[in-house]
Scaffold this motif. Structure first.
Motif, PDB file in Angstrom:
ATOM      1  N   ILE A  24       0.731  -0.983   0.462  1.00  0.00           N
ATOM      2  CA  ILE A  24       0.226  -0.080   0.091  1.00  0.00           C
ATOM      3  C   ILE A  24       1.004   1.264  -0.344  1.00  0.00           C
ATOM      4  O   ILE A  24      -0.077   2.317  -0.889  1.00  0.00           O
ATOM      5  CB  ILE A  24      -1.025   0.171   1.261  1.00  0.00           C
ATOM      6  N   ALA A  25       2.103   1.356   0.459  1.00  0.00           N
ATOM      7  CA  ALA A  25       2.277   2.481   0.702  1.00  0.00           C
ATOM      8  C   ALA A  25       3.083   2.815  -0.464  1.00  0.00           C
ATOM      9  O   ALA A  25       3.835   3.845  -0.988  1.00  0.00           O
ATOM     10  CB  ALA A  25       3.128   1.764   1.964  1.00  0.00           C
ATOM     11  N   SER A  26       3.824   1.212  -1.122  1.00  0.00           N
ATOM     12  CA  SER A  26       4.247   1.930  -2.601  1.00  0.00           C
ATOM     13  C   SER A  26       3.111   2.243  -3.471  1.00  0.00           C
ATOM     14  O   SER A  26       3.666   3.377  -4.360  1.00  0.00           O
ATOM     15  CB  SER A  26       4.909   0.421  -3.330  1.00  0.00           C
ATOM     16  N   ASN A  27       2.075   2.070  -2.872  1.00  0.00           N
ATOM     17  CA  ASN A  27       0.921   2.016  -4.385  1.00  0.00           C
ATOM     18  C   ASN A  27       1.079   4.010  -3.838  1.00  0.00           C
ATOM     19  O   ASN A  27       1.304   4.711  -5.380  1.00  0.00           O
ATOM     20  CB  ASN A  27      -0.023   1.502  -4.177  1.00  0.00           C
ATOM     21  N   VAL A  28       0.776   4.151  -2.746  1.00  0.00           N
ATOM     22  CA  VAL A  28       0.684   5.695  -2.763  1.00  0.00           C
ATOM     23  C   VAL A  28       2.010   6.330  -2.494  1.00  0.00           C
ATOM     24  O   VAL A  28       2.049   7.371  -3.530  1.00  0.00           O
ATOM     25  CB  VAL A  28       0.286   6.226  -0.594  1.00  0.00           C
ATOM     26  N   ALA A  29       3.124   5.510  -2.680  1.00  0.00           N
ATOM     27  CA  ALA A  29       4.326   6.434  -2.713  1.00  0.00           C
ATOM     28  C   ALA A  29       4.127   7.114  -4.347  1.00  0.00           C
ATOM     29  O   ALA A  29       4.803   7.502  -4.713  1.00  0.00           O
ATOM     30  CB  ALA A  29       5.431   6.517  -2.484  1.00  0.00           C
ATOM     31  N   ASN A  30       3.800   5.682  -6.018  1.00  0.00           N
ATOM     32  CA  ASN A  30       4.027   6.162  -6.773  1.00  0.00           C
ATOM     33  C   ASN A  30       2.545   6.216  -7.400  1.00  0.00           C
ATOM     34  O   ASN A  30       2.788   6.360  -8.973  1.00  0.00           O
ATOM     35  CB  ASN A  30       4.769   4.967  -7.355  1.00  0.00           C
ATOM     36  N   ILE A  31       2.011   7.173  -6.707  1.00  0.00           N
ATOM     37  CA  ILE A  31       0.132   7.601  -7.140  1.00  0.00           C
ATOM     38  C   ILE A  31       0.851   8.435  -8.663  1.00  0.00           C
ATOM     39  O   ILE A  31      -0.536   7.935  -9.913  1.00  0.00           O
ATOM     40  CB  ILE A  31      -0.258   8.234  -6.375  1.00  0.00           C
ATOM     41  N   SER A  32       2.086   8.829  -8.851  1.00  0.00           N
ATOM     42  CA  SER A  32       1.319   9.707  -9.758  1.00  0.00           C
ATOM     43  C   SER A  32       2.102  10.076 -10.377  1.00  0.00           C
ATOM     44  O   SER A  32       2.659  10.585 -11.689  1.00  0.00           O
ATOM     45  CB  SER A  32       1.734  11.262  -8.772  1.00  0.00           C
ATOM     46  N   GLY A  35       2.224   5.416 -16.086  1.00  0.00           N
ATOM     47  CA  GLY A  35       3.317   4.256 -16.073  1.00  0.00           C
ATOM     48  C   GLY A  35       3.677   2.866 -14.846  1.00  0.00           C
ATOM     49  O   GLY A  35       3.014   1.968 -14.836  1.00  0.00           O
ATOM     50  N   TYR A  36       2.848   3.817 -13.397  1.00  0.00           N
ATOM     51  CA  TYR A  36       2.651   2.812 -12.547  1.00  0.00           C
ATOM     52  C   TYR A  36       1.646   1.808 -12.575  1.00  0.00           C
ATOM     53  O   TYR A  36       0.783   2.174 -12.669  1.00  0.00           O
ATOM     54  CB  TYR A  36       3.318   3.402 -10.955  1.00  0.00           C
ATOM     55  N   SER A  37       1.601   0.860 -12.186  1.00  0.00           N
ATOM     56  CA  SER A  37       0.803  -0.207 -11.786  1.00  0.00           C
ATOM     57  C   SER A  37       0.622  -0.607 -10.813  1.00  0.00           C
ATOM     58  O   SER A  37       1.400  -1.236 -10.024  1.00  0.00           O
ATOM     59  CB  SER A  37       0.202  -1.712 -13.018  1.00  0.00           C
ATOM     60  N   ARG A  38      -0.997  -0.641 -10.045  1.00  0.00           N
ATOM     61  CA  ARG A  38      -1.267  -0.938  -8.079  1.00  0.00           C
ATOM     62  C   ARG A  38      -0.912  -2.472  -8.437  1.00  0.00           C
ATOM     63  O   ARG A  38      -0.522  -3.297  -9.021  1.00  0.00           O
ATOM     64  CB  ARG A  38      -2.926  -0.562  -8.106  1.00  0.00           C
ATOM     65  N   LYS A  56       1.441  -8.639  -6.185  1.00  0.00           N
ATOM     66  CA  LYS A  56       1.684  -8.482  -7.592  1.00  0.00           C
ATOM     67  C   LYS A  56       1.381  -7.238  -7.940  1.00  0.00           C
ATOM     68  O   LYS A  56       0.273  -6.846  -7.355  1.00  0.00           O
ATOM     69  CB  LYS A  56       0.586  -9.586  -7.694  1.00  0.00           C
ATOM     70  N   GLN A  57       2.013  -7.133  -9.415  1.00  0.00           N
ATOM     71  CA  GLN A  57       1.348  -6.216  -9.659  1.00  0.00           C
ATOM     72  C   GLN A  57       0.512  -6.418 -10.638  1.00  0.00           C
ATOM     73  O   GLN A  57      -0.124  -7.448 -11.376  1.00  0.00           O
ATOM     74  CB  GLN A  57       2.832  -5.354 -10.988  1.00  0.00           C
ATOM     75  N   THR A  58      -0.847  -5.273 -10.878  1.00  0.00           N
ATOM     76  CA  THR A  58      -2.169  -5.999 -11.556  1.00  0.00           C
ATOM     77  C   THR A  58      -1.721  -4.434 -12.648  1.00  0.00           C
ATOM     78  O   THR A  58      -1.088  -3.895 -12.866  1.00  0.00           O
ATOM     79  CB  THR A  58      -3.157  -5.185 -10.689  1.00  0.00           C
ATOM     80  N   ASP A  59      -2.713  -4.562 -13.396  1.00  0.00           N
ATOM     81  CA  ASP A  59      -2.644  -3.788 -14.348  1.00  0.00           C
ATOM     82  C   ASP A  59      -3.929  -1.940 -13.824  1.00  0.00           C
ATOM     83  O   ASP A  59      -4.096  -1.702 -14.901  1.00  0.00           O
ATOM     84  CB  ASP A  59      -3.465  -4.161 -16.211  1.00  0.00           C
ATOM     85  N   GLN A  60      -3.978  -1.896 -12.965  1.00  0.00           N
ATOM     86  CA  GLN A  60      -5.063  -1.227 -12.719  1.00  0.00           C
ATOM     87  C   GLN A  60      -4.236   0.317 -12.158  1.00  0.00           C
ATOM     88  O   GLN A  60      -3.144  -0.168 -11.024  1.00  0.00           O
ATOM     89  CB  GLN A  60      -5.756  -2.408 -11.066  1.00  0.00           C
ATOM     90  N   PRO A  61      -4.989   1.082 -11.839  1.00  0.00           N
ATOM     91  CA  PRO A  61      -4.213   2.431 -11.520  1.00  0.00           C
ATOM     92  C   PRO A  61      -4.361   2.584 -10.293  1.00  0.00           C
ATOM     93  O   PRO A  61      -5.561   2.432  -9.769  1.00  0.00           O
ATOM     94  CB  PRO A  61      -5.060   3.552 -12.481  1.00  0.00           C
TER      95      PRO A  61
END
Length: 101
Positions: A24-32, A35-38, A56-61
């Motif tokens: 979750i922290a990685s997702n929030v840190a890379n929100i902007s 090309g980053y996937s959730r 696992k990396q998904t194709d979701q924003p």
């Protein structure tokens, strides 16, 4: 199930939630980041009476509302596992004090 089995299960649950919070922290840190996937964390039960976390990396924003909801859920789950662990540790301590007496 033994007391040590209970505490080991609770410990694996806490470790799984820690992995989940890291994703979750990685997702929030890379929100902007373009090309980053959730990252999504899957929790599965293992035959050894423990919990395994797989990221696992998904194709979701990344959606901030989803991340906040997941973070709250991870916090509640961690606290529940910590309470079970503490109860098991208290029971273990009581048994050892009875044995000494």
């Amino acid at each position: 199930m033994s007391i040590s089995g209970i505490t080991n299960t609770a410990l694996s649950g806490m470790m799984a939630q820690t992995t989940r919070v890291g994703a979750i922290a990685s997702n929030v840190a890379n929100i902007s980041t373009s090309g980053y996937s959730r990252l999504n964390t899957s929790l599965t039960s293992v035959e050894t009476r423990s919990v395994q976390a797989t990221v696992k990396q998904t194709d979701q924003p990344v959606d901030p509302a989803t991340e906040l909801t997941d973070l709250i859920e991870a916090e509640k789950s961690y606290k529940a596992n910590a309470a079970v662990f503490e109860t098991g540790a208290d029971m273990w301590e009581m048994l050892t004090s009875i044995k000494r007496d």
